[in-house]
Design a protein around this motif. Structure first.
Motif, mmCIF file in Angstrom:
data_model
loop_
_atom_site.group_PDB
_atom_site.id
_atom_site.type_symbol
_atom_site.label_atom_id
_atom_site.label_comp_id
_atom_site.label_asym_id
_atom_site.label_seq_id
_atom_site.Cartn_x
_atom_site.Cartn_y
_atom_site.Cartn_z
ATOM 1 N N ASN A 1 -7.778 -5.957 14.205
ATOM 2 C CA ASN A 1 -8.016 -4.839 13.294
ATOM 3 C C ASN A 1 -9.493 -4.513 13.406
ATOM 4 N N ASN B 1 -2.187 -11.113 7.653
ATOM 5 C CA ASN B 1 -3.127 -10.032 7.916
ATOM 6 C C ASN B 1 -4.509 -10.433 7.412
ATOM 7 N N GLU B 2 -5.463 -10.416 8.301
ATOM 8 C CA GLU B 2 -6.877 -10.607 7.965
ATOM 9 C C GLU B 2 -7.135 -11.747 6.992
ATOM 10 N N GLU C 1 -4.727 -2.573 14.091
ATOM 11 C CA GLU C 1 -5.231 -1.556 13.147
ATOM 12 C C GLU C 1 -6.516 -0.962 13.691
ATOM 13 N N HIS D 1 0.556 -9.471 3.956
ATOM 14 C CA HIS D 1 -0.580 -8.541 4.063
ATOM 15 C C HIS D 1 -1.289 -8.537 2.701
ATOM 16 N N PHE D 2 -2.072 -9.558 2.468
ATOM 17 C CA PHE D 2 -2.894 -9.773 1.257
ATOM 18 C C PHE D 2 -2.091 -10.176 0.014
ATOM 19 N N TRP E 1 -4.209 3.006 12.071
ATOM 20 C CA TRP E 1 -4.149 2.844 10.624
ATOM 21 C C TRP E 1 -4.692 4.113 10.014
ATOM 22 N N GLN F 1 0.799 -1.222 0.000
ATOM 23 C CA GLN F 1 0.000 0.000 0.000
ATOM 24 C C GLN F 1 0.836 1.280 0.000
ATOM 25 N N PHE G 1 -6.694 7.544 4.668
ATOM 26 C CA PHE G 1 -6.613 6.991 6.022
ATOM 27 C C PHE G 1 -5.458 7.569 6.840
ATOM 28 N N TRP H 1 -18.419 3.897 6.461
ATOM 29 C CA TRP H 1 -18.302 2.890 7.519
ATOM 30 C C TRP H 1 -18.741 3.511 8.852
ATOM 31 N N TYR I 1 -12.652 -1.698 12.664
ATOM 32 C CA TYR I 1 -13.094 -0.485 11.978
ATOM 33 C C TYR I 1 -14.556 -0.123 12.214
ATOM 34 N N GLU J 1 -5.556 2.012 -1.286
ATOM 35 C CA GLU J 1 -6.575 1.309 -0.508
ATOM 36 C C GLU J 1 -7.241 0.199 -1.352
ATOM 37 N N TRP J 2 -6.441 -0.716 -1.872
ATOM 38 C CA TRP J 2 -6.934 -1.899 -2.559
ATOM 39 C C TRP J 2 -7.974 -1.535 -3.624
HETATM 40 C C1 BGC Z 1 -6.491 -3.769 5.964
HETATM 41 C C2 BGC Z 1 -5.734 -2.584 5.396
HETATM 42 C C3 BGC Z 1 -6.711 -1.566 4.853
HETATM 43 C C4 BGC Z 1 -7.599 -1.107 5.982
HETATM 44 C C5 BGC Z 1 -8.613 -0.054 5.590
HETATM 45 C C6 BGC Z 1 -7.693 -3.373 6.779
HETATM 46 O O1 BGC Z 1 -8.722 -4.267 6.599
HETATM 47 O O2 BGC Z 1 -5.621 -4.585 6.696
HETATM 48 O O3 BGC Z 1 -4.867 -3.061 4.409
HETATM 49 O O4 BGC Z 1 -6.071 -0.488 4.269
HETATM 50 O O5 BGC Z 1 -8.322 -2.209 6.446
HETATM 51 O O6 BGC Z 1 -9.513 -0.574 4.676
#
Ligand code: BGC
Length: 440
Positions: A295, A169-170, A354, A125-126, A392, A30, A408, A327, A297, A399-400
């Motif tokens: 992590n 990661n996740e 995160e 990480h992905f 984070w 990223q 962020f 979100w 959010y 951002e993917w």
């Molecule tokens: C991920 C990060 C991503 C963040 C915000 C997390 O799920 O590990 O790579 O940037 O969320 O979407």
């Protein structure tokens, strides 16, 4: 009088336990740029894969800005920095190790140590090397052995420079995006195809966990190994509707519980009535977490919808405060997750690996940080062992599927010049971290 002052100070200064880890987080793909041997590099070339047709390209050019970015961390007063090491850069072709990439990460880790910042290293990480995906990715029977081999190379090279290691990661987010929703590599939409990589990731984590511990004993280095899990709060949209309530329980079990439970019990158990009934023993994975990476959010409400392929929609509560991506900002949720984890996995410390939001105007970030840290402090006061907090993210990043739009970062990145500018919230976070939470 002095006693009164001491008491007042105790009640007004919510200082965190001494040794609490203050941290900012990023991932390699990223921010570094030029991750051209990874599966995402190819994936991003397809026009409809990434919002606005964005391409990670140079990302935030972190690869060429180690000194500058270490100074950003220093200005935040963090004790720790969670960073990713990119497998595709270390092993761009199967069995071919890129020594210049290893040297680069050595430089970065030494720089951090020289500034008294402890690195927390994420091994995956992905993103994965394209060659690894070509041979089946995490679904390949060789996946655990190949991930272990990469882990050993990294740990042999850097094991004395970091104590905390995150293997994956996740993993559930990875499986949901890549095998259920089809929006991330490898782009499949078949829950049954998600089972082999699910088992593969459990085995790969276990292999890496044991490898790190074996080597750390051999060399006399201290190591702790965990996974950064993605947890959302799932609740019934209509709390008196039994279908919504059952949906929330099933989705929570699948999306939150199934991975940490597998690493606790040493078996993968999945139950979705009429769809899945899985029970696979993975004994080598039992008790392979030294800490629980969290992590966190947002909250999602689970609403029955007979038209949806999974019979439910995940919706945001109407009228809730939200980030730019919509979100829900729901700090109490972090307390709920911590309470659940502390009772389900007693003895395992929780590390918030995160937490953050995309907020381009930086109008909500300060309150977001304060509110989530207050929830953490309250949980600690109740006796829950939370040992650190990573925000984070250190800086804006790729951002993917959402490309470069979401912001962020505590630091804003200008993607034309790669200039970093602190957002006002960076100053507030630095004050909080620098006073061990007394500035909250
Ligand atoms: C991920 C990060 C991503 C963040 C915000 C997390 O799920 O590990 O790579 O940037 O969320 O979407």
């Amino acid at each position: 009088m002095i006693g009164v002052i001491v008491l007042l100070t105790l009640f007004t200064l919510p200082a965190f336990p001494s040794g609490f880890k203050w941290c900012a987080a990023t991932s390699a793909h990223q921010i570094e740029g030029n991750n051209n041997a990874s599966d995402w590099w190819l994936w991003e070339l397809f026009p409809d894969h990434i919002r606005n047709g964005d391409f990670s390209g140079m990302a935030a050019d972190h690869w060429n800005r180690l000194e500058e970015d270490t100074a950003l961390l220093k200005s935040l007063n963090v004790t720790d920095y969670r960073l990713g090491i990119e497998w595709a850069k270390i092993e761009p072709k199967k069995g071919h190790w890129d020594f210049s990439a290893l040297a680069h990460y050595l430089e970065e880790l030494l720089l951090l140590r020289a500034h008294n910042i402890r690195p927390i290293i994420t091994l995956n990480h992905f993103t994965i090397p394209q060659w690894f995906l070509d041979q089946g990715g995490w679904a390949s029977p060789q996946a655990p052995e190949l991930f272990e081999r990469y882990t050993r190379v990294i740990y042999e090279t850097f094991g004395d420079l970091a104590t905390d290691w995150i293997t994956l990661n996740e993993p559930l987010g990875y499986l949901a995006g890549g095998y259920l929703l089809g929006i991330t590599p490898p782009g499949l939409k078949d829950i049954y195809k998600a089972i082999p990589p699910f088992v593969g990731m459990i085995r790969a984590h276990a292999a890496a966990y044991h490898a790190i511990h074996r080597l750390s004993e051999r060399y006399g280095w201290k190591a702790r190994v965990g996974v950064a899990h993605h947890f959302k709060v799932y609740e019934a949209y209509n709390s008196i509707n039994p279908t919504d309530r059952i949906g929330a329980i099933l989705i929570d079990d699948l999306a939150n519980v199934s991975f940490p439970r597998a690493l606790w019990e040493g078996r993968l158990r999945l139950l979705l009535p009429g769809l899945l009934n899985i029970d696979i023993a993975v004994p080598e994975a039992a008790k392979t977490q030294d800490f629980l990476g969290v992590n966190y959010y947002e909250r999602k409400l689970v609403k029955f919808n007979s038209e949806s392929p999974i019979f439910y929609d995940l919706v945001t509560r109407e009228g809730a405060p939200v980030s730019d991506l919509g979100w829900e900002i729901y700090p109490e949720g972090l307390g709920k997750i911590a309470l659940w984890l502390s009772s389900a996995y007693p003895g395992l410390p929780i590390f918030v690996t995160e937490n953050g939001l995309d907020d381009a105007s930086d109008s909500k970030r300060v309150k977001f940080i304060r509110d989530h840290l207050s929830v953490i402090k309250a949980a600690i006061d109740q006796g829950i062992h939370i040992e650190g907090y990573c925000h984070w993210s250190l800086m804006d990043n790729f951002e993917w599927v959402e490309g470069f739009t979401p912001r962020f970062g505590l630091f804003e990145v200008d993607y034309n010049t790669f200039e970093r500018r602190p957002r006002p919230s960076a100053q507030v976070f630095a004050e909080i971290a620098g006073t061990n939470g007394a500035g909250l």
